[in-house]
Motif scaffolding. Structure first.
Motif, PDB file in Angstrom:
ATOM      1  N   LEU A 503      -3.675 -13.652  -2.807  1.00  0.00           N
ATOM      2  CA  LEU A 503      -3.189 -12.639  -3.730  1.00  0.00           C
ATOM      3  C   LEU A 503      -1.924 -11.977  -3.208  1.00  0.00           C
ATOM      4  CD1 LEU A 503      -6.527 -10.909  -4.843  1.00  0.00           C
ATOM      5  CD2 LEU A 503      -5.175 -12.619  -6.065  1.00  0.00           C
ATOM      6  N   LEU A 504      -1.829 -11.802  -1.890  1.00  0.00           N
ATOM      7  CA  LEU A 504      -0.622 -11.224  -1.309  1.00  0.00           C
ATOM      8  C   LEU A 504       0.590 -12.131  -1.554  1.00  0.00           C
ATOM      9  CD1 LEU A 504      -2.044  -9.889   2.084  1.00  0.00           C
ATOM     10  CD2 LEU A 504      -1.254  -8.509   0.127  1.00  0.00           C
ATOM     11  N   LYS A 505       0.370 -13.448  -1.461  1.00  0.00           N
ATOM     12  CA  LYS A 505       1.466 -14.401  -1.712  1.00  0.00           C
ATOM     13  C   LYS A 505       1.907 -14.338  -3.169  1.00  0.00           C
ATOM     14  CE  LYS A 505       0.125 -17.746   1.863  1.00  0.00           C
ATOM     15  NZ  LYS A 505      -0.376 -19.119   2.108  1.00  0.00           N
ATOM     16  N   GLN A 506       0.911 -14.202  -4.083  1.00  0.00           N
ATOM     17  CA  GLN A 506       1.237 -14.161  -5.490  1.00  0.00           C
ATOM     18  C   GLN A 506       2.056 -12.922  -5.849  1.00  0.00           C
ATOM     19  OE1 GLN A 506       0.453 -17.508  -6.508  1.00  0.00           O
ATOM     20  NE2 GLN A 506       0.155 -16.389  -8.394  1.00  0.00           N
ATOM     21  N   ALA A 507       1.866 -11.842  -5.086  1.00  0.00           N
ATOM     22  CA  ALA A 507       2.547 -10.589  -5.405  1.00  0.00           C
ATOM     23  C   ALA A 507       4.000 -10.573  -4.934  1.00  0.00           C
ATOM     24  CB  ALA A 507       1.795  -9.424  -4.762  1.00  0.00           C
ATOM     25  N   THR A 508       4.394 -11.579  -4.173  1.00  0.00           N
ATOM     26  CA  THR A 508       5.785 -11.617  -3.656  1.00  0.00           C
ATOM     27  C   THR A 508       6.697 -12.313  -4.651  1.00  0.00           C
ATOM     28  OG1 THR A 508       5.292 -13.666  -2.476  1.00  0.00           O
ATOM     29  CG2 THR A 508       5.019 -11.603  -1.284  1.00  0.00           C
TER      30      THR A 508
END
Length: 508
Positions: A503-508
């Protein structure tokens, strides 16, 4: 009725009926034409199931057979599979062909369609012949069956399923039968099979069956491995007022392949005789009447057991609350492992005593573990008693196994099913709504206060499934230029799964 002209040398009209989906059907006219028989095949099969019995019936009756929605050459369509939808397919087909009434012959899933059709349109169906159509599927049986077949279908191919079921469908299995069944099963997609299986696992409306309008003949193979004929005979011969039950000798589930001549003869005899309920002769024999009254009492008890409604509602996702037949059970959950034991049974439904001993008292010797289990089960039984009688319709306990019975309505289990369906959904907005609904439901916490290893594993599986779905949805939203929608969805997700790397990757 429409005049359907025979084509070819076989005297058969083959066509596709165009309504909401294309439905393949064949119409076989008969020179004698005593009436119309509509044949509906079983789960995962096609209209070719009737190839061997058709000549035995077509000498006297017109035959209409068709591929059910999602089977063979009939389209699945976009509508969810339901008996209303499948029944509407049949109704539209016979209306198109201008068939005002007919006799119905159905195998398993096809038979259940006929039952619903007879209940909703009683003037259309003159009689029912049903092969292996269970009226009641215990709730604790359904997940066992569905999970097993889910594993067989997980490869995306029907090959593993065919290898398992074909040897059980026939008695004996011959090369010719195996070839025919394999061809039929391979023409059904895994998605259509899974959706149809879920329908087959639904119980019929028991209260409505008591006013069942059509005379019915229930057939069961002597060696059917799926449902013992001893159970089936009670369901249909005693719960349906106008039903007859016959056991087909030397046959497994596929009675129309195993014993086509015997079955056809019985069907003709059943259809041809007048259907008036026989009146029992009065008896002056006192002992006979006593025995008969006792046996009738057993049947009444079975009917009450099968038709009574016992419901447990469970809130688990953000809090823990249990309601038994509408009354909340609020006390006792923190004593004698009641909460942990109940949740374990909620997801496993039927387990052995040894499994429970290992799960909760694995550090103790077996004797002490069994004593702890006995005390905990007695405590849980008292908590789940639905009335002052002390009867517990929800727990079945014997020397070897423990089962949680009744109708269970659990918020988490319902959401697990929704997430699974959403993973196969094509519409991105529907998938997005499912994700949003789940995240709104759990708020800022998910399964609080539950720390058993098995439920932490379950929590991890659900999180992984949700995150995978979220990544798929947000990727597609970004591709469609809806980045703000994607970011809003991710913001909700990170409140609950704040450390998830995907999810952190998707938020970038």
């Amino acid at each position: 009725m429409k005049v359907l002209q025979p084509i070819g040398n076989g005297g058969v009209r083959v066509a596709f009926f165009q309504n909401t989906v294309r439905i393949r059907y064949e119409y076989h006219p008969s020179p004698r034409g005593k009436g119309v028989l509509v044949l509906a095949h079983g789960l995962g099969l096609t209209l070719e199931e009737w190839d061997w019995i058709l000549p035995c019936l077509n000498d006297e009756y017109h035959i209409l057979r068709y591929d059910l929605r999602g089977h063979g050459q009939s389209e699945a369509g976009s509508d969810p599979f339901s008996f209303d939808r499948l029944g509407k397919d049949l109704l539209d087909l016979v209306d198109y062909l201008e068939i005002p009434e007919f006799h119905f012959i159905g195998d398993s899933l096809g038979g259940k369609i006929g039952v619903y059709m007879a209940l909703s349109h009683p003037t259309r169906i003159r009689s029912l012949v049903l092969n292996t159509v269970p009226s009641y599927i215990p709730p604790f049986v359904r997940p066992i069956v569905l999970n097993h077949f889910k594993g067989l279908l997980s490869t995306g191919s029907m090959e593993s399923l065919a290898e398992e079921v074909i040897p059980r469908l026939c008695y004996p299995v011959t090369e010719k039968k195996e070839t025919k069944l394999s061809a039929m099963i391979s023409s059904t997609t895994p998605d259509s099979y899974a959706a149809s299986l879920r329908l087959l696992m639904e119980s019929l409306p028991m209260e409505r069956l008591k006013q069942f309008p059509a005379p019915s003949l229930s057939l069961w193979g002597e060696f059917d491995p799926y449902i013992p004929h001893s159970i089936a005979s009670v369901f249909f011969s005693d719960l349906l007022p106008g039903s007859r039950f016959l056991l087909v000798p030397n046959a497994s589930h596929a009675i129309f392949l195993d014993q086509p001549h015997t079955v056809a003869r019985w069907i003709k005899q059943f259809i041809g005789r007048p259907h008036k309920p026989a009146q029992p002769k009065p008896s002056e024999n006192e002992w006979f009447e006593q025995v008969r009254a006792r046996m009738t009492g057993i049947i009444d008890y079975c009917q009450h057991t099968f038709t009574s409604v016992n419901v447990i509602n469970v809130e688990l996702m953000t809090t823990f609350r249990v309601f038994v037949n509408g009354e909340e059970v609020s006390k006792g959950w923190n004593q004698r492992n009641a909460k942990r034991l109940f949740i374990y049974l909620l997801f496993h439904r039927t387990v052995t005593r040894e499994q429970l001993c290992d799960a909760f008292w694995g550090w103790l010797d077996l004797k002490n573990a069994r004593n702890h289990l006995r005390v905990s089960l007695n405590h849980l039984k008292k908590m789940l008693s639905s009335d002052d009688s002390g009867e517990v319709p929800f727990l079945m306990i014997d020397r070897e196994q423990v089962s949680l019975k009744g109708t269970i309505d659990c918020d988490l289990q319902k959401w697990m099913k929704r997430l699974q369906r959403a993973a196969d959904e094509k519409d991105i907005q529907i998938k997005k709504k499912v994700c949003e609904g789940f995240l709104d439901q759990v708020g800022h916490s998910f399964l609080p206060g539950l720390y058993d290893d098995w439920i932490l594993d379950l929590k991890g599986q659900i999180e992984g499934q949700l995150v995978s779905l979220l990544c798929s949805v947000t990727d597609q939203l970004k591709q469609e230029g809806s980045r703000s929608q994607a970011m809003s969805l991710l913001k909700k997700a990170r409140r609950i799964f704040e450390d998830n790397e995907e999810l952190l990757k998707q938020a970038t």
